[in-house]
Design an enzyme around this catalytic site. Structure first.
Site, mmCIF file in Angstrom:
data_model
loop_
_atom_site.group_PDB
_atom_site.id
_atom_site.type_symbol
_atom_site.label_atom_id
_atom_site.label_comp_id
_atom_site.label_asym_id
_atom_site.label_seq_id
_atom_site.Cartn_x
_atom_site.Cartn_y
_atom_site.Cartn_z
ATOM 1 N N LYS A 111 0.848 -1.205 0.000
ATOM 2 C CA LYS A 111 0.000 0.000 0.000
ATOM 3 C C LYS A 111 0.880 1.250 0.000
ATOM 4 O O LYS A 111 0.579 2.224 -0.682
ATOM 5 C CB LYS A 111 -0.929 0.024 1.222
ATOM 6 C CG LYS A 111 -2.026 -1.018 1.161
ATOM 7 C CD LYS A 111 -3.231 -0.492 0.392
ATOM 8 C CE LYS A 111 -4.115 -1.559 -0.218
ATOM 9 N NZ LYS A 111 -4.632 -2.557 0.681
ATOM 10 N N LYS A 194 -7.034 -15.736 -14.218
ATOM 11 C CA LYS A 194 -7.900 -15.560 -13.063
ATOM 12 C C LYS A 194 -8.944 -14.486 -13.302
ATOM 13 O O LYS A 194 -8.624 -13.402 -13.770
ATOM 14 C CB LYS A 194 -7.027 -15.165 -11.863
ATOM 15 C CG LYS A 194 -7.772 -15.123 -10.556
ATOM 16 C CD LYS A 194 -6.839 -14.927 -9.377
ATOM 17 C CE LYS A 194 -7.596 -14.775 -8.089
ATOM 18 N NZ LYS A 194 -7.861 -13.399 -7.695
ATOM 19 N N LYS A 197 -11.910 -8.635 -10.296
ATOM 20 C CA LYS A 197 -12.504 -7.302 -10.540
ATOM 21 C C LYS A 197 -11.550 -6.373 -11.259
ATOM 22 O O LYS A 197 -11.908 -5.692 -12.194
ATOM 23 C CB LYS A 197 -12.888 -6.652 -9.201
ATOM 24 C CG LYS A 197 -14.260 -7.031 -8.739
ATOM 25 C CD LYS A 197 -14.623 -6.295 -7.479
ATOM 26 C CE LYS A 197 -14.079 -6.937 -6.218
ATOM 27 N NZ LYS A 197 -14.674 -8.202 -5.844
HETATM 28 P P1 ADP Z 1 -11.059 -9.801 -6.829
HETATM 29 O O1 ADP Z 1 -9.872 -10.610 -7.269
HETATM 30 O O2 ADP Z 1 -12.108 -9.735 -7.865
HETATM 31 O O3 ADP Z 1 -10.713 -8.475 -6.220
HETATM 32 P P2 ADP Z 1 -11.355 -10.619 -4.133
HETATM 33 O O4 ADP Z 1 -9.890 -10.595 -3.943
HETATM 34 O O5 ADP Z 1 -12.223 -9.610 -3.486
HETATM 35 O O6 ADP Z 1 -11.694 -10.664 -5.688
HETATM 36 O O7 ADP Z 1 -11.882 -12.102 -3.774
HETATM 37 C C1 ADP Z 1 -12.444 -12.491 -2.574
HETATM 38 C C2 ADP Z 1 -12.334 -14.003 -2.535
HETATM 39 O O8 ADP Z 1 -12.946 -14.590 -3.697
HETATM 40 C C3 ADP Z 1 -10.888 -14.483 -2.558
HETATM 41 O O9 ADP Z 1 -10.383 -14.699 -1.277
HETATM 42 C C4 ADP Z 1 -10.957 -15.801 -3.305
HETATM 43 O O10 ADP Z 1 -11.188 -16.852 -2.395
HETATM 44 C C5 ADP Z 1 -12.170 -15.677 -4.171
HETATM 45 N N1 ADP Z 1 -11.829 -15.455 -5.585
HETATM 46 C C6 ADP Z 1 -11.728 -14.270 -6.230
HETATM 47 N N2 ADP Z 1 -11.446 -14.447 -7.532
HETATM 48 C C7 ADP Z 1 -11.356 -15.788 -7.735
HETATM 49 C C8 ADP Z 1 -11.093 -16.620 -8.881
HETATM 50 N N3 ADP Z 1 -10.895 -16.117 -10.088
HETATM 51 N N4 ADP Z 1 -11.076 -17.958 -8.704
HETATM 52 C C9 ADP Z 1 -11.307 -18.483 -7.480
HETATM 53 N N5 ADP Z 1 -11.559 -17.776 -6.381
HETATM 54 C C10 ADP Z 1 -11.584 -16.440 -6.484
#
Ligand code: ADP
Ligand code: TRP
Length: 329
Positions: A111, A194, A197
């Site tokens: 950060k 992957k 967001k």
């Molecule tokens: P993003 O990557 O969209 O910001 P987050 O980091 O907020 O998503 O994800 C919250 C939880 O959702 C993670 O701890 C993980 O377990 C799950 N997750 C997010 N993206 C994936 C993915 N592409 N495949 C599997 N699990 C995921």
């Protein structure tokens, strides 16, 4: 029954990666553990959201979790800022957390690098607040992704340190509960590894039928195999992984055979993926709409969750005050 707690960052809408990678496991866990879920809105203040941002994102994330099947009767779901006892524990933990160790936390260092203009004290003490969330409820297990491991280590360290300083055996060390290695990694629609967001390659649970179809039909593919039983390039493997998640094993095998025989038509495969994704998402989407338009219901769920969490938290705080040497209030 073992106690499980998980904090949910209120950032944006849930996508298929969140669903298959986390939320589905939470829904299963609520039958197997004494679960509590909360929306970590205090944590979100490190990025200075507006009041409107906060209200909207809390409502969105709550509606989406409920729509996926989190049942507040089985697993209370509450908003962190509704349970003020956490702040008191946060203060006590801050007193026993050292600048050097907080500065060494990787996510803090990241950060500092990414947002040098907003290195606030809340960021530095993020692990203390997270530990307060967890220790408050004497959680045995915390479902987290690998990126949270260091915060979990801090929570265990703070628990041990508190016990040592006051010569008590009070806080138990919470274990990290990795479901992520069992859950699939959901690939993105752009063929990358992957869905996420920040990658802009997501199928959101709230996407309408047209959007779902459009996104899937546009998913990245190639010209098709040029040899029998050809090894799949990464983009295609990712499409097959998505297909198996959305349409099931049999359908994925069917298209796999076509691929191996060089008869695959990605358009047909995607059409089925779009139809099946819509069948999966339509009821979830309907429930999201129903919850998010019922403020009274959401309010009741948040209030009931907060009451249950506050009752537990109050007991912990009374005991902690006694251990530290403060009067009963
Ligand atoms: P993003 O990557 O969209 O910001 P987050 O980091 O907020 O998503 O994800 C919250 C939880 O959702 C993670 O701890 C993980 O377990 C799950 N997750 C997010 N993206 C994936 C993915 N592409 N495949 C599997 N699990 C995921
Ligand atoms: N730090 C977690 C994340 O970024 C969210 C969180 C806050 C949390 N408090 C928690 C997770 C307590 C588990 C337990 O995803």
């Amino acid at each position: 029954m073992e106690r499980v707690i998980s904090g949910i960052r209120p950032t944006g809408n849930l996508h298929l990666g969140n669903y298959f990678g986390a939320v589905k496991s939470f829904v299963k866990m609520q039958d197997e553990y004494d679960c509590m879920f909360f929306i970590a809105d205090w944590h979100s203040l490190t990025t200075h959201p507006t009041p409107e941002n906060i209200r909207k994102s809390v409502k969105t994330i709550l509606s989406e979790y409920l729509a996926c099947g989190i049942d507040p009767e089985k697993a209370p779901i509450y908003v962190q800022s509704d349970v003020k006892q956490v702040l008191e524990l946060y203060l006590y933990l801050n007193m026993n957390a050292y600048l050097g160790e907080l500065e060494r936390v990787t996510s803090f260092k990241e950060k500092v690098r990414k947002q040098p203009d907003n290195v606030n004290a809340g960021l530095l003490t993020y692990p203390c607040l997270m530990a307060a969330d967890i220790l408050m409820h004497k959680a045995d297990k915390v479902p987290v992704g690998k990126d949270q491991e260091q915060n979990m280590e801090m929570a265990r360290l703070f628990a041990r340190r508190f016990n040592r300083i006051y010569n008590v055996d009070y806080f138990k060390e919470p274990a990290s509960f990795y479901f992520a290695h069992k859950a699939v990694k959901v690939p993105g629609l752009d063929g990358t590894g992957k869905m996420g967001k920040s990658e802009g390659n997501c199928l959101y649970l709230c996407d309408d039928e047209k959007t779902v179809t459009k996104k899937i039909m546009r998913a990245v593919t190639d010209q098709g195999p040029t040899q029998l039983n050809q090894e799949k390039p990464e983009v295609i493997q990712n499409l097959f992984t998505l297909c198996e998640l959305i349409c099931g094993k049999d359908a994925a095998e069917y298209y796999n055979d076509l691929y191996n025989n060089m008869q695959i038509r990605y358009g047909d495969m995607k059409k089925q993926m779009a139809a099946d994704a819509n069948a999966l998402l339509a009821p979830i989407r309907e429930r999201i709409l129903a919850y998010s338009s019922d403020d009274a219901l959401l309010d009741r769920i948040m209030r009931q969750g907060a009451e249950k969490a506050a009752a537990r938290a109050e007991k912990t705080i009374e005991e902690v005050r006694e251990i530290i040497g403060f009067r009963k209030v």
